[in-house]
Structures are given as structure tokens and as C-alpha cells.
Motif scaffolding. Sequence first.
Motif, PDB file in Angstrom:
ATOM      1  N   LEU A   8       0.075   0.045  10.466  1.00 30.95           N
ATOM      2  CA  LEU A   8      -0.695   1.091  11.525  1.00 30.95           C
ATOM      3  C   LEU A   8      -2.003   0.923  11.679  1.00 30.95           C
ATOM      4  O   LEU A   8      -2.938   1.576  11.085  1.00 30.95           O
ATOM      5  CB  LEU A   8      -0.289   2.572  11.187  1.00 30.95           C
ATOM      6  CG  LEU A   8       1.356   2.876  11.180  1.00 30.95           C
ATOM      7  CD1 LEU A   8       1.459   4.189  10.713  1.00 30.95           C
ATOM      8  CD2 LEU A   8       2.033   2.675  12.570  1.00 30.95           C
ATOM      9  N   PRO A   9      -2.538  -0.125  12.333  1.00 31.96           N
ATOM     10  CA  PRO A   9      -4.013  -0.407  12.216  1.00 31.96           C
ATOM     11  C   PRO A   9      -4.679   0.852  12.760  1.00 31.96           C
ATOM     12  O   PRO A   9      -4.219   1.410  13.647  1.00 31.96           O
ATOM     13  CB  PRO A   9      -4.123  -1.691  13.192  1.00 31.96           C
ATOM     14  CG  PRO A   9      -2.990  -1.927  13.850  1.00 31.96           C
ATOM     15  CD  PRO A   9      -1.870  -1.204  13.109  1.00 31.96           C
ATOM     16  N   TYR A  10      -5.837   0.984  12.256  1.00 30.53           N
ATOM     17  CA  TYR A  10      -6.792   2.424  12.814  1.00 30.53           C
ATOM     18  C   TYR A  10      -7.991   1.791  12.889  1.00 30.53           C
ATOM     19  O   TYR A  10      -8.422   1.251  14.106  1.00 30.53           O
ATOM     20  CB  TYR A  10      -6.751   3.290  11.468  1.00 30.53           C
ATOM     21  CG  TYR A  10      -6.666   4.700  12.124  1.00 30.53           C
ATOM     22  CD1 TYR A  10      -5.490   5.558  12.695  1.00 30.53           C
ATOM     23  CD2 TYR A  10      -7.791   5.333  12.092  1.00 30.53           C
ATOM     24  CE1 TYR A  10      -5.319   6.736  12.896  1.00 30.53           C
ATOM     25  CE2 TYR A  10      -7.641   6.676  12.752  1.00 30.53           C
ATOM     26  CZ  TYR A  10      -6.792   7.335  13.193  1.00 30.53           C
ATOM     27  OH  TYR A  10      -6.847   8.754  13.587  1.00 30.53           O
ATOM     28  N   GLY A  11      -8.879   2.200  11.828  1.00 25.78           N
ATOM     29  CA  GLY A  11     -10.212   1.699  12.119  1.00 25.78           C
ATOM     30  C   GLY A  11     -10.512   0.394  12.124  1.00 25.78           C
ATOM     31  O   GLY A  11     -10.048  -0.371  11.541  1.00 25.78           O
ATOM     32  N   LEU A  12     -11.929  -0.141  12.824  1.00 24.37           N
ATOM     33  CA  LEU A  12     -12.063  -1.680  12.736  1.00 24.37           C
ATOM     34  C   LEU A  12     -13.447  -1.704  12.567  1.00 24.37           C
ATOM     35  O   LEU A  12     -14.579  -1.000  12.935  1.00 24.37           O
ATOM     36  CB  LEU A  12     -11.418  -2.428  13.756  1.00 24.37           C
ATOM     37  CG  LEU A  12     -11.955  -2.469  15.089  1.00 24.37           C
ATOM     38  CD1 LEU A  12     -11.772  -3.818  15.948  1.00 24.37           C
ATOM     39  CD2 LEU A  12     -11.238  -1.322  15.822  1.00 24.37           C
ATOM     40  N   ALA A  13     -13.893  -3.128  12.007  1.00 21.11           N
ATOM     41  CA  ALA A  13     -15.398  -3.514  11.951  1.00 21.11           C
ATOM     42  C   ALA A  13     -15.412  -5.036  12.105  1.00 21.11           C
ATOM     43  O   ALA A  13     -14.347  -5.701  11.765  1.00 21.11           O
ATOM     44  CB  ALA A  13     -16.062  -2.877  10.783  1.00 21.11           C
ATOM     45  N   LEU A  14     -16.456  -5.700  12.434  1.00 19.71           N
ATOM     46  CA  LEU A  14     -16.719  -7.036  12.407  1.00 19.71           C
ATOM     47  C   LEU A  14     -17.702  -7.335  11.149  1.00 19.71           C
ATOM     48  O   LEU A  14     -18.384  -6.711  10.882  1.00 19.71           O
ATOM     49  CB  LEU A  14     -17.324  -7.442  13.782  1.00 19.71           C
ATOM     50  CG  LEU A  14     -16.710  -7.277  14.898  1.00 19.71           C
ATOM     51  CD1 LEU A  14     -17.439  -7.640  16.196  1.00 19.71           C
ATOM     52  CD2 LEU A  14     -15.142  -7.904  14.968  1.00 19.71           C
ATOM     53  N   ILE A  25      -3.728   1.961   7.936  1.00 23.56           N
ATOM     54  CA  ILE A  25      -3.548   3.627   7.365  1.00 23.56           C
ATOM     55  C   ILE A  25      -2.251   3.808   6.658  1.00 23.56           C
ATOM     56  O   ILE A  25      -2.350   4.489   5.479  1.00 23.56           O
ATOM     57  CB  ILE A  25      -4.007   4.519   8.345  1.00 23.56           C
ATOM     58  CG1 ILE A  25      -4.008   6.003   7.648  1.00 23.56           C
ATOM     59  CG2 ILE A  25      -3.053   4.424   9.770  1.00 23.56           C
ATOM     60  CD1 ILE A  25      -4.857   6.823   8.524  1.00 23.56           C
ATOM     61  N   GLY A  26      -1.317   3.331   7.281  1.00 20.96           N
ATOM     62  CA  GLY A  26       0.158   3.347   6.856  1.00 20.96           C
ATOM     63  C   GLY A  26       0.632   2.764   5.615  1.00 20.96           C
ATOM     64  O   GLY A  26       1.555   2.856   5.125  1.00 20.96           O
ATOM     65  N   ALA A  27      -0.327   1.679   5.406  1.00 19.64           N
ATOM     66  CA  ALA A  27       0.135   0.718   4.189  1.00 19.64           C
ATOM     67  C   ALA A  27      -0.968   0.820   2.952  1.00 19.64           C
ATOM     68  O   ALA A  27      -0.559   0.061   1.838  1.00 19.64           O
ATOM     69  CB  ALA A  27       0.106  -0.525   4.662  1.00 19.64           C
ATOM     70  N   GLY A  28      -1.937   1.310   3.046  1.00 18.41           N
ATOM     71  CA  GLY A  28      -3.025   1.521   2.206  1.00 18.41           C
ATOM     72  C   GLY A  28      -3.610   0.135   1.819  1.00 18.41           C
ATOM     73  O   GLY A  28      -3.973  -0.362   0.716  1.00 18.41           O
ATOM     74  N   LYS A  29      -3.776  -0.625   2.880  1.00 18.26           N
ATOM     75  CA  LYS A  29      -4.439  -1.834   2.843  1.00 18.26           C
ATOM     76  C   LYS A  29      -5.587  -2.082   3.981  1.00 18.26           C
ATOM     77  O   LYS A  29      -5.581  -1.108   4.968  1.00 18.26           O
ATOM     78  CB  LYS A  29      -3.422  -2.983   3.144  1.00 18.26           C
ATOM     79  CG  LYS A  29      -2.314  -3.116   2.315  1.00 18.26           C
ATOM     80  CD  LYS A  29      -1.402  -4.146   2.589  1.00 18.26           C
ATOM     81  CE  LYS A  29      -0.077  -4.196   1.648  1.00 18.26           C
ATOM     82  NZ  LYS A  29       0.732  -5.043   2.153  1.00 18.26           N
ATOM     83  N   ILE A  44      -5.284  -5.067  -0.619  1.00 18.57           N
ATOM     84  CA  ILE A  44      -4.524  -3.902  -1.236  1.00 18.57           C
ATOM     85  C   ILE A  44      -5.463  -2.967  -1.898  1.00 18.57           C
ATOM     86  O   ILE A  44      -6.043  -3.437  -2.840  1.00 18.57           O
ATOM     87  CB  ILE A  44      -3.282  -4.361  -2.150  1.00 18.57           C
ATOM     88  CG1 ILE A  44      -2.223  -5.169  -1.196  1.00 18.57           C
ATOM     89  CG2 ILE A  44      -2.481  -3.166  -2.722  1.00 18.57           C
ATOM     90  CD1 ILE A  44      -1.398  -6.338  -2.383  1.00 18.57           C
ATOM     91  N   LEU A  45      -5.142  -1.655  -1.552  1.00 15.15           N
ATOM     92  CA  LEU A  45      -5.777  -0.633  -2.096  1.00 15.15           C
ATOM     93  C   LEU A  45      -5.040   0.331  -2.781  1.00 15.15           C
ATOM     94  O   LEU A  45      -3.815   0.129  -2.885  1.00 15.15           O
ATOM     95  CB  LEU A  45      -6.474   0.062  -0.825  1.00 15.15           C
ATOM     96  CG  LEU A  45      -7.362  -0.635  -0.077  1.00 15.15           C
ATOM     97  CD1 LEU A  45      -8.096   0.265   1.135  1.00 15.15           C
ATOM     98  CD2 LEU A  45      -8.680  -1.272  -0.690  1.00 15.15           C
ATOM     99  N   GLU A  46      -5.613   1.263  -3.326  1.00 12.42           N
ATOM    100  CA  GLU A  46      -4.843   2.376  -4.189  1.00 12.42           C
ATOM    101  C   GLU A  46      -3.752   2.986  -3.264  1.00 12.42           C
ATOM    102  O   GLU A  46      -3.934   3.033  -2.246  1.00 12.42           O
ATOM    103  CB  GLU A  46      -5.775   3.367  -4.511  1.00 12.42           C
ATOM    104  CG  GLU A  46      -5.228   4.368  -5.387  1.00 12.42           C
ATOM    105  CD  GLU A  46      -6.446   5.454  -5.586  1.00 12.42           C
ATOM    106  OE1 GLU A  46      -5.789   6.708  -6.253  1.00 12.42           O
ATOM    107  OE2 GLU A  46      -7.351   4.948  -5.739  1.00 12.42           O
ATOM    108  N   SER A  47      -2.712   3.176  -3.875  1.00 11.32           N
ATOM    109  CA  SER A  47      -1.457   3.833  -3.214  1.00 11.32           C
ATOM    110  C   SER A  47      -1.717   5.050  -2.620  1.00 11.32           C
ATOM    111  O   SER A  47      -2.508   5.956  -3.346  1.00 11.32           O
ATOM    112  CB  SER A  47      -0.075   4.037  -4.142  1.00 11.32           C
ATOM    113  OG  SER A  47       0.904   4.633  -3.340  1.00 11.32           O
ATOM    114  N   GLY A  48      -1.553   5.489  -1.385  1.00 16.57           N
ATOM    115  CA  GLY A  48      -1.810   6.656  -0.953  1.00 16.57           C
ATOM    116  C   GLY A  48      -3.062   6.937  -0.483  1.00 16.57           C
ATOM    117  O   GLY A  48      -3.522   7.859   0.044  1.00 16.57           O
TER     118      GLY A  48
END
Length: 164
Positions: A8-14, A25-29, A44-48
Motif C-alpha cells: 500500500l504505497p503512501y508518501g514519497l520523496a526523491l 504503510i501496510g507493510a511496515g517498509k 524493513i521497519l519495526e512491525s506496526g
Amino acid sequence: SEFKAAGLPYGLALDKAGNVWFCEIGAGKLGKLDPKTGTITELILESGSQPRRMATAPDGSLWVTLYGNGKLLHVDPVAAKVMHEYALPGGPKSGPYAVTVDGAGIVWANEFATDTIVRLDPQTGKMRPFPLPSKGVGIRKMIVGADGRLWYMGSHNGRLGVLE
């Protein structure tokens, strides 16, 4: 062109190399797309953690709000690693959403649950919360003008605001 992204892609930056970073946002990554090859790699980020929005600083580093645990991440896009994690003053359920970085490298993030905007000086690690004049604001986007004023929009209460 379009590229298939997971989580579920959400925010972005270059980043300065032209890679497209995005929050899953939906995968914690965090995802990183090399637009030349179409290759996507993930951090990979912290779960939740629910990474929500991100912004690029003048030095090329990335800042990411973690809606799910009330934190702000500082990411090195070249090394593809988290450099520092900041717990925001509103706590784990503060709901950080928007983030922007001004020309001096000062980071600004809002907290949905506390109706505040937090100013972080990355050089000192000091945070200063600014309570908003109204409640239930719901800031989803903020920008800093050349004059240093921070503008925000309250998508929940239908107001535009400015910190001077």
C-alpha cells in the motif's frame, strides 16, 4: 510508465540520485525504486510502524513519519539504513502524519492525536511542540515558505494555518 509496488504505497520523496522512495504503510517498509531499471528494493521497519509520509532534507537524507508508533525516522538513502529514530513528544499513539524539512534542515512533523506540530533540530535532537489553535485539525500536508513560515492544511476541520 507505472511500476507495481507492494505494501500500500503512501508518501514519497526523491533522493539526490533520482531514486523514488515511498512508504509502504501496510507493510511496515520503505520502498526504493530505481526508475532507470524498474528495480524496487525495500528497507524493513519495526512491525506496526505504518510509515506514512516522507520528505527529503537539503543534505539529501530522508525523514519519515511512523503513524503506527509515534516516531520520526532519519534515513540515509545512500546506505539504505535508518540513522536515527526519534520518539515524538505525544507518545506512541500520537499519530504523526505530515513531515517537511525547511532550508536550514529543521524538520517539522505533526501529530494527529495531540493537534500539535513538532519542530526538531537534528543538530541538537531538541524537539519543540507547537499546540494548534483549534482541535481535530488533521494535517496531511505542510510546507515551509522562503520566508520561514510553516503553512498547513487541516483536512478534518477545513482550515488553513500558519506558524510564524
